[in-house]
Scaffold this active site. Structure first.
Site, PDB file in Angstrom:
ATOM      1  N   ARG A 146       0.830  -1.217   0.000  1.00  0.00           N
ATOM      2  CA  ARG A 146       0.000   0.000   0.000  1.00  0.00           C
ATOM      3  C   ARG A 146       0.856   1.255   0.000  1.00  0.00           C
ATOM      4  NH1 ARG A 146      -3.800   0.695   4.708  1.00  0.00           N
ATOM      5  NH2 ARG A 146      -1.929   0.091   5.838  1.00  0.00           N
ATOM      6  N   SER A 165       7.599  -4.878   7.163  1.00  0.00           N
ATOM      7  CA  SER A 165       7.236  -5.818   8.237  1.00  0.00           C
ATOM      8  C   SER A 165       8.033  -7.115   8.202  1.00  0.00           C
ATOM      9  CB  SER A 165       5.740  -6.108   8.166  1.00  0.00           C
ATOM     10  OG  SER A 165       5.043  -4.892   8.178  1.00  0.00           O
ATOM     11  N   ASP A 181       5.596  -3.019  11.282  1.00  0.00           N
ATOM     12  CA  ASP A 181       4.136  -2.860  11.447  1.00  0.00           C
ATOM     13  C   ASP A 181       3.715  -2.945  12.913  1.00  0.00           C
ATOM     14  OD1 ASP A 181       4.805  -5.538  11.583  1.00  0.00           O
ATOM     15  OD2 ASP A 181       3.044  -6.255  10.491  1.00  0.00           O
TER      16      ASP A 181
END
Length: 900
Positions: free
Chosen positions: A522, A586, A640
């Site tokens: 994203r 992440s 994350d």
């Protein structure tokens, strides 16, 4: 003339459909906890939860009490693939003094007969399971326990009503145990109707209704547990013994009962009771015919008005007479012979009229039986949510078997009343004896299966002591990761993030955030406002990462990321702006500063080459330079988990821990700088990314790893690594379940021992299916549908086992996660030097958010293992996107403060 006289006994289809509706209402009443006490149709749970599946085997004994004779049976069930069984029986009379004596005498007589039978068959010295067919209404609380509600069929034994008949039989058998050297285990109490269902269920697995039409009448069927209020639990099905003979005892059939029915009832042993049975069963139909013939004769319509002694004698006309007179093929000869034997000297017209009376009486019986059966079939179809249903009705009883027209009439009317059901009628062979043995065989099989299932799942059940050990080991590993001399060899890496503060509300501006951590990537634009109108606005776009890029070269991966950023900047119309950027990456990174992150190793299926050991921020900058279209200020590389903590920290300043429980599993928390030996300085705090997924890679939790965990690990992309994550995260739980299901199927405990092609496929059992299957709102029917989508053809019993396996695996995951988290909160409490700690944990991840029980079990485990910590769990909203922007904003704020 006869038709006019007996018009009330003729029932149209509309009337029969009305009877069906009335009986359906009675069934609902009988199943409800509050309405059952006043219901006439008692809908008694039989505690028979499973039908034969063909894998039953062994020697079983059965005793059958309920008719004019007492029977003992030996049943051999063969596991030969042909579902064959062998029955040997012996009949014993039931003397009047026994069926009208006291309870002790009755059960001693049963035990004596059984001992005699075992001696005859040379079965002494063997311990055999025994099934007890007791064909009277009983209230059962378990399969091997039943309290007699009341005698029927001319039995009047004193002192048995309201007592448990199984314990009475056991006491009687106990007396014989020493002197006759017999050892019997009463495993099941069975009603003859249930026995009929089980016998036919052994031959035809579509059979789910049992029906008796003989001296008595009754029906049973497999009901969904969720509809049986009288029994705990809502998993699976249970056979319900309707005891439908009492239908109408509350007046529900008064409009259909004739004066003859009333007269018959008044002259019976139990006036006002079993009214439906008195309109249907063979015990009463002969008497009904006698009353009709008597009245017709008195009115001069038969036998020239001459009333013989036979017509005045109760019980003189029996069902066998009625059946014989209805043999149309033999014309009137049978009728004439029978009536002459009864001293009635009929004319030909009399014979025709009497034959017609018999037909109308037996036809009404078949009609009423069909109407009630139609209600059961409709209920079964509605339970299954089917438009059309195929099923089998197992059937027994002298009236059905010996009457020349009855079966044909019954079938015809049932098919007319329920055209949406394709019904096969299967005649039971010795239902009460073989059936009791079948129930016992199924109970025996289920008990053996239960033991093996329990043994398979036992390693997943973690005691409180074991969980405390896990917590203590996690605590020790956290310390190793923080200390300079042990950090290099520590499995829990305790990576410093260089995030040294949480939001204070003064952050503001426009920020870009990138989020790479799974199969999707994203790009976000985040606008943060401070002051009274504090808010965070986000705009984002999702891009897929194809497998060939996930597992290609590092250059290809970062070029793809930059391509996605370019698309987004153009889409938002901000291509020229040099915005501060937070990069949520992440994967385990070793950071030397907030904007430097060296990839320690790929997880979650990524395998891009030339990345491990490289600085991911440099790789991103180089990819931007190669593209040469835009420039961005990369302020922070973010995990994350840290983003999750920061997002919640923006709402709640007490949030100093971040937890991810989703595809992967990880925790971060704010550690005192003085405890972080691998970073210079002792002032303040820094967020530590524990990377706890690798906990156990040194073998410290091998004692709780099962063979299924090892199989999942060996088949993964990174064998031997991330062992704790493989026991707690969404990416692996479905695969653990699949391995267990394969093992249970190999043991013959699931899917009839057949491993389907789909079950052999890795990854078919996604964690979302666990969440769906374990949902409390989901009936087993829907569980079966989910399994069918996966190509797994399951029975109701299979679905229960699959649901149990899913529950055990996800519960262990939540408990292990809770044990790890308890170690972190305890460490925080000790850091602060307080007796009692109040702290908030920011949480994200699909497992925590979507699984029906994971979050509750996790919270309960933390509370149990860290009782001095009051932990609040706060759901993070987009930790990896919004969190990355907030970290960037905090870093900018702290950087500006530093410059000033």
């Amino acid at each position: 003339q006869v038709d006019r006289y007996l018009y009330q006994l003729r029932l149209s289809d509309d009337v029969l459909l009305d009877v069906t509706a009335r009986f359906q209402a009675e069934m609902v009443k009988g199943l409800g906890r509050d309405t059952n006490p006043t219901a006439t149709v008692k809908m008694l749970p039989s505690f028979v939860r499973s039908l034969p599946d063909g894998s039953e085997k062994g020697d079983f004994l059965a005793v059958d009490l309920g008719g004019s004779q007492f029977r003992a049976h030996q049943v051999k069930v063969f596991d030969d693939g042909k579902q064959s069984s062998q029955l040997e029986s012996k009949f014993y009379p039931t003397p009047k003094e026994v069926i009208e004596g006291n309870g002790a005498e009755l059960f001693d007589y049963v035990a004596d007969c059984l001992v005699d039978f075992m001696e005859t068959k040379n079965l002494k010295h063997k311990k055999l399971p025994l099934g007890f067919t007791f064909s009277f209404p009983c209230k059962q609380t378990k399969l091997e326990e039943g309290v007699l509600l009341g005698w029927t069929k001319h039995f009047k034994v004193r002192g048995v009503q309201d007592t448990d008949v199984v314990s009475s039989l056991r006491k009687a058998l106990q007396k014989h145990k020493a002197s006759f050297d017999i050892d019997l285990d009463v495993l099941a109490l069975v009603n003859d109707t249930v026995g009929t269902l089980m016998t036919c269920g052994y031959d035809d697995q579509h059979c789910e209704v049992g029906l008796i039409i003989g001296t008595g009448t009754n029906a049973c069927y497999m009901e969904e547990m969720r509809h049986i209020d009288l029994v705990e639990g809502d998993e699976g099905r249970m056979c319900i013994n309707t005891e439908w003979g009492a239908f109408g005892d509350d007046g529900a059939l008064d409009d259909l009962r004739t004066d003859f029915d009333r007269e018959l009832d008044l002259g019976s042993l139990n006036p006002g009771k079993q009214l439906f049975e008195k309109m249907i069963s063979s015990l009463y139909l002969g008497e009904l015919v006698r009353l009709i013939l008597l009245k017709m004769t008195k009115e001069g319509l038969l036998f020239n008005g001459k009333v013989s002694t036979a017509l005045l004698t109760k019980g003189k006309i029996e069902m066998k007479h009625v059946s014989a007179m209805e043999k149309y093929k033999e014309g009137l000869s049978n009728t004439k012979e029978i009536l002459t034997e009864l001293n009635l000297f009929p004319s030909e017209e009399d014979c025709v009229a009497v034959q017609h009376v018999c037909t109308i009486v037996s036809f009404r019986s078949a009609n009423l039986c069909a109407a009630a059966l139609a209600a059961i079939l409709t209920r079964l179809r509605e339970n299954k949510k089917l438009l059309r249903m195929r099923t089998t009705v197992g059937i027994d009883g002298g009236l059905y078997k010996t009457h020349p027209q009855y079966a044909k009439r019954l079938h015809k009317v049932v098919r007319r009343l329920v055209p949406t059901c394709d019904v096969r009628f299967l005649l039971s062979v010795s239902g009460s004896g073989r059936g009791a043995a079948m129930v016992t065989a199924v109970a025996h099989r289920l008990a053996a299966q239960r033991q093996r299932i329990d043994a398979t799942l036992a390693p997943f059940l973690l005691s409180l002591g074991t969980l405390r050990e896990v917590k203590d080991k996690m605590r020790a590993e956290l310390e190793y990761g923080l200390k300079k001399e042990t950090q290099a060899n520590a499995t829990v890496k305790m990576l410093p993030t260089y995030v040294c503060g949480t939001p204070d509300g003064t952050e503001k501006g426009k920020f870009l955030a990138l989020d790479l951590g799974g199969t999707n990537f994203r790009v976000l634009l985040v606008k943060i406002k401070s002051g009274r109108r504090r808010s965070v606005q986000m705009y984002n776009k999702i891009f897929a990462i194809p497998l060939e890029i996930m597992q290609g070269t590092g250059e290809e991966l970062f070029d793809h990321i930059v391509q996605c950023i370019a698309d987004f900047l153009e889409y938002m119309g901000i291509k020229g702006a040099r915005l501060p950027l937070g990069f949520t990456f992440s994967f385990p990174c070793r950071q030397a500063s907030i904007d430097k992150g060296t990839l320690v190793g790929w997880t979650k299926g990524f395998k891009a080459t030339d990345c491990e050991g490289e600085d991911v921020v440099d790789m991103l900058r180089e990819a931007m330079r190669r593209r040469n279209e835009f420039d961005l200020d990369i302020v922070a590389v973010v995990n994350d988990t840290v983003g999750t903590m920061m997002t919640c920290g923006y709402e709640d300043p007490n949030c100093e821990i971040g937890l991810i429980a989703g595809t992967g599993s990880n925790v971060c928390y704010m550690e005192d700088m003085k405890n972080i030996e691998i970073v210079e300085g002792n002032e303040g705090k820094m967020c530590i990314n524990t990377e706890w997924g690798a906990f156990g890679d040194n073998g410290c939790i091998d004692n709780i790893r099962t063979k299924y965990d090892k199989e999942v690990d060996e088949g993964s992309l990174n064998p031997g690594k991330q062992r704790y994550e493989k026991m707690t995260s969404g990416m692996y739980l479905g695969e653990i379940v699949r391995q267990i299901l394969i093992d249970l199927t190999k043991q013959g405990l699931l899917f009839r021992g057949h491993i389907s092609e789909s079950l052999k496929k890795r990854g078919i059992f996604e964690t979302k299916f666990l969440s769906q299957i374990e949902s409390d709102r989901l009936a087993l029917l829907q569980v079966r549908r989910i399994l069918q989508q996966l190509g797994l053809d399951s029975t109701c019993d299979d679905s229960i086992i699959v649901k149990e396996v899913c529950g055990v695996v996800s519960r262990r995951a939540a408990q292990l996660c809770g044990a790890g988290l308890a170690a972190i909160v305890e460490k925080k409490r000790e850091n602060r030097g307080v007796e009692h700690l109040q702290i908030t944990v920011g949480v994200d991840g699909t497992l925590y958010k979507l699984h029906p029980h994971f979050s509750r079990v996790l919270r309960e485990t933390v509370k149990e293992l860290a009782p001095q910590c009051d932990v609040t769990f706060m759901l993070s909203e987009d930790g990896s996107g919004k969190g990355a922007a907030l970290i960037t904003a905090v870093a900018k704020r702290l950087h500006n403060v530093g410059q000033k």
